[in-house]
Structures are given as C-alpha cells and as structure tokens.
Write an enzyme that holds these catalytic residues in place. Structure first.
Site, PDB file in Angstrom:
ATOM      1  N   GLU A  90      63.407  35.976  38.077  1.00 44.36           N
ATOM      2  CA  GLU A  90      64.604  34.919  37.672  1.00 44.36           C
ATOM      3  C   GLU A  90      65.646  35.539  37.516  1.00 44.36           C
ATOM      4  OE1 GLU A  90      60.792  33.651  35.190  1.00 44.36           O
ATOM      5  OE2 GLU A  90      61.309  35.229  36.457  1.00 44.36           O
ATOM      6  N   CYS A 142      59.313  34.286  31.406  1.00 51.44           N
ATOM      7  CA  CYS A 142      59.016  35.134  30.000  1.00 51.44           C
ATOM      8  C   CYS A 142      59.686  34.768  28.838  1.00 51.44           C
ATOM      9  CB  CYS A 142      58.998  36.503  30.381  1.00 51.44           C
ATOM     10  SG  CYS A 142      60.363  37.526  30.526  1.00 51.44           S
ATOM     11  N   CYS A 178      63.516  36.320  30.328  1.00 49.96           N
ATOM     12  CA  CYS A 178      64.102  35.558  31.454  1.00 49.96           C
ATOM     13  C   CYS A 178      64.736  34.111  30.924  1.00 49.96           C
ATOM     14  CB  CYS A 178      63.286  35.318  32.657  1.00 49.96           C
ATOM     15  SG  CYS A 178      62.775  36.661  33.438  1.00 49.96           S
ATOM     16  N   ALA A 223      30.979  47.828  54.349  1.00 49.16           N
ATOM     17  CA  ALA A 223      31.050  48.110  55.775  1.00 49.16           C
ATOM     18  C   ALA A 223      29.782  48.265  56.325  1.00 49.16           C
ATOM     19  CB  ALA A 223      32.162  49.296  56.184  1.00 49.16           C
ATOM     20  N   SER A 235      26.018  57.682  58.816  1.00 51.26           N
ATOM     21  CA  SER A 235      27.045  56.461  58.597  1.00 51.26           C
ATOM     22  C   SER A 235      28.367  56.283  59.198  1.00 51.26           C
ATOM     23  CB  SER A 235      27.175  56.000  57.095  1.00 51.26           C
ATOM     24  OG  SER A 235      27.715  57.122  56.305  1.00 51.26           O
TER      25      SER A 235
END
Length: 336
Positions: free
Chosen positions: A56, A80, A89, A157, A171
């Site tokens: 804002e 806020c 704000c 994975a 792996s």
C-alpha cells in the site's frame, strides 16, 4: 455492483504480490492497486523485500498527495495497523483520504486490526474478494501466524516405480539436469534447507543455502562434509533436541527453527526421514519429481518408508495444484 471490477483488480494485486516470492519472509506477499475517484487505475505496488515498504505504501507514495483522494485501494491482505519495519499502512490510507478499501482476507497476525481503524475514519470496507486465492498465496504466512511453526515442503525425486535409489544406494542421477536446476531455484524460496545425516553420509551434498539444518542425532557427519562449508548451519542432535521413540523429535526441531526466525523449510532427505515427517503430520506440501525410469528393484530405496498401512483408506490424500513437465521429467506439487 462492484463484484466484477473488484475481482479484476484483486487478480492484479495477487499477480503483483507473487513478485515478492522468496524475498519478503517473514512477511506475507502483498500487492496493491489504487484507483482515483473516477475509477481509473493510477498506481500499483507490491512488497518487494523484507524491511522495505509494504504494498500500500509502495503504491501510494508514487502519487501526489491528492491523487488518491476519494478513490479505491485494492490489496490482497488487510492493511497493517501496527509499527514494524515500516509505519502502519492504514495511517497513510487515511491521510491520503481514500474513500474505499477492498481486500481479500483478514491478516492472521493478532497485532493487526486495520479494519477497525479504517472504519473509524469513515472509509468503506469490502472484504473477502478472491479470499480463497489469497489464502492459498500466503499459506506459509498463515501457518506461521496460527501455528507458530515453519511451513514445511518435502521435495522428492523418484523413478516411476517410486524408487529414490537402487539397492546398492546408487541414486545419481534419477532426474535430469533440468530438474536439478529447478531444485536450485526452489531452494531460494525457502528460509532453510533441512536434511538428515543419512543423506549427508550417502551423498555428501553441497546444498548451498543461507541456512541449513541437519538432523544428526549421534553427530556422525564428518567435519569436512561439503554441506558444512557454506551458509549458517544448525545441527539437531540428541544433545539439543528431545527424543521421541529413540529418534529426534521432529516437531521440536521445527519449533527450534521457528524461534531462530525460520518461517519456511525445504526438506530434502531419504525415505526414512520422509516417512517420519509424513507419519507425524508435519509436511504441508510435497514437490515430487518423477523420472521416466523404472528400476524394477524390490529391494531398492523407496520415496517413503513409514507406517505399515493395511488399507487404502489410510492413505494420505493430497490436493494436486500443479503438474509441470521439466523434460524429460514431471514435477507434481500437492498440498495436504
């Protein structure tokens, strides 16, 4: 009357907010659009980085003092009303004499009560526009505020038959280089990478990141492990963490990380720890990479090594919200 226009500008707010992904934690992602008194958009903004202006303020400070007077401000989160890194704000919104404020969802932070202050200033309030979308966008922030725990995403994975390694432990590499590059980008969106001593001992990964947590109950990992050479390291062991069933209490680890300012955790580990996280209900999302490979190895390492489930009705159910091809692999993102 305002529904179609409100949704139009709120979608723009949400799109703007996403630009702050990975840069604003522990704050939420927020975007803002300002219309003048004639309904013409005159400014927009978003929260770019933690410690910088909220959305804002970013939008309103681009305008002259009277340009927003009598206009409408759109924002995806209740403005806020308290001092943090920046002033409230709502004070600037009131100062600039906006006539109406439209927001998607209330702020789960108990310190915030922007609605009360705006209404007291005579500003018209409309809330709940695209609320479901807004809550999904800031799901990490909502968990932080309501549970006082970091948001946890597990990355896996595997092959098509659910294997993360052959029975020998081999792996590298199940997934493609493209998928590994995607993982490097993912890591940047989280405050912390978490892994286990088993993974460190098996793969000796670097896992470069600003903050890393290693679960090492018995302090087995060598001092020259690559993962220790970069970033801040927190090693959870039986010396600093309670045990549960002779393993580290995972919730206690997350609570400790939260106290250290960690608001999101990216877990990369083997099937044993993944299974424990899942069993304890501590995973919020799963990012699963699936490679077009089949090991056909009934002794290989599986994605999850957990409960002895006897019925399909006991399965954990995910809501899949994204399926993406990262050739030749597939990435599936799901939320519990």
């Amino acid at each position: 009357m305002f529904k179609e226009q409100d949704e139009k500008y709120m979608r723009i707010c949400l799109s703007l907010a996403k630009r702050g992904k990975g840069k604003v934690s522990p704050n939420p992602m927020v975007g803002c659009v300002v219309l003048d008194k004639n309904g013409n958009p005159v400014s927009k903004g978003y929260h770019k980085k933690y410690g910088e202006n909220h959305a804002e303020r970013d939008a309103l400070l681009k305008l002259k003092n009277n340009e927003a007077e009598g206009g409408t401000l759109y924002v995806n989160l209740e403005p806020c009303s308290h001092y943090g890194k920046t002033p409230p704000c709502v004070d600037l919104i009131i100062e600039r004499k906006l006539k109406r404020v439209v927001f998607a969802m209330r702020d789960p932070n108990p310190k915030v009560d922007g609605i009360k202050k705006l209404k007291a200033a005579g500003i018209e309030i409309t809330e709940g526009v695209l609320e479901e979308d807004a809550r999904f966008l800031n799901r990490m922030f909502i968990k932080n505020m309501t549970k006082n725990l970091p948001y946890v995403v597990l990355k896996t994975a595997s092959t098509l038959d659910g294997k993360i390694a052959a029975k020998t432990g081999s792996s590298k590499w199940i997934t493609s280089e493209n998928s590994r590059k995607e993982v490097y980008k993912m890591r940047k969106e989280f405050d912390c990478i978490l892994t286990s001593s088993n993974t460190v001992l098996a793969d000796n990964p670097k896992m470069e990141h600003k903050f890393k947590c290693i679960l090492d109950k018995d302090k087995r990992i060598p001092a020259d492990s690559l993962i220790l050479k970069q970033g801040e390291i927190y090693i959870a062991s039986k010396e600093n963490t309670p045990l549960k069933n002779n393993n580290l209490d995972l919730k206690s680890v997350l609570e400790t990380l939260y106290r250290k300012g960690i608001r999101s955790v990216f877990v990369e580990c083997g099937g044993t720890l993944a299974g424990e996280f899942l069993k304890e209900g501590l995973i919020d999302e799963i990012y699963q990479f699936i490679a077009p490979k089949i090991l056909n190895d009934n002794q290989g390492f599986s994605t999850f090594n957990g409960d002895n489930i006897e019925s399909i009705s006991q399965a954990k159910n995910l809501h899949i919200y994204e399926v993406k091809k990262i050739a030749p692999d597939i990435l599936i993102k799901g939320i519990f």
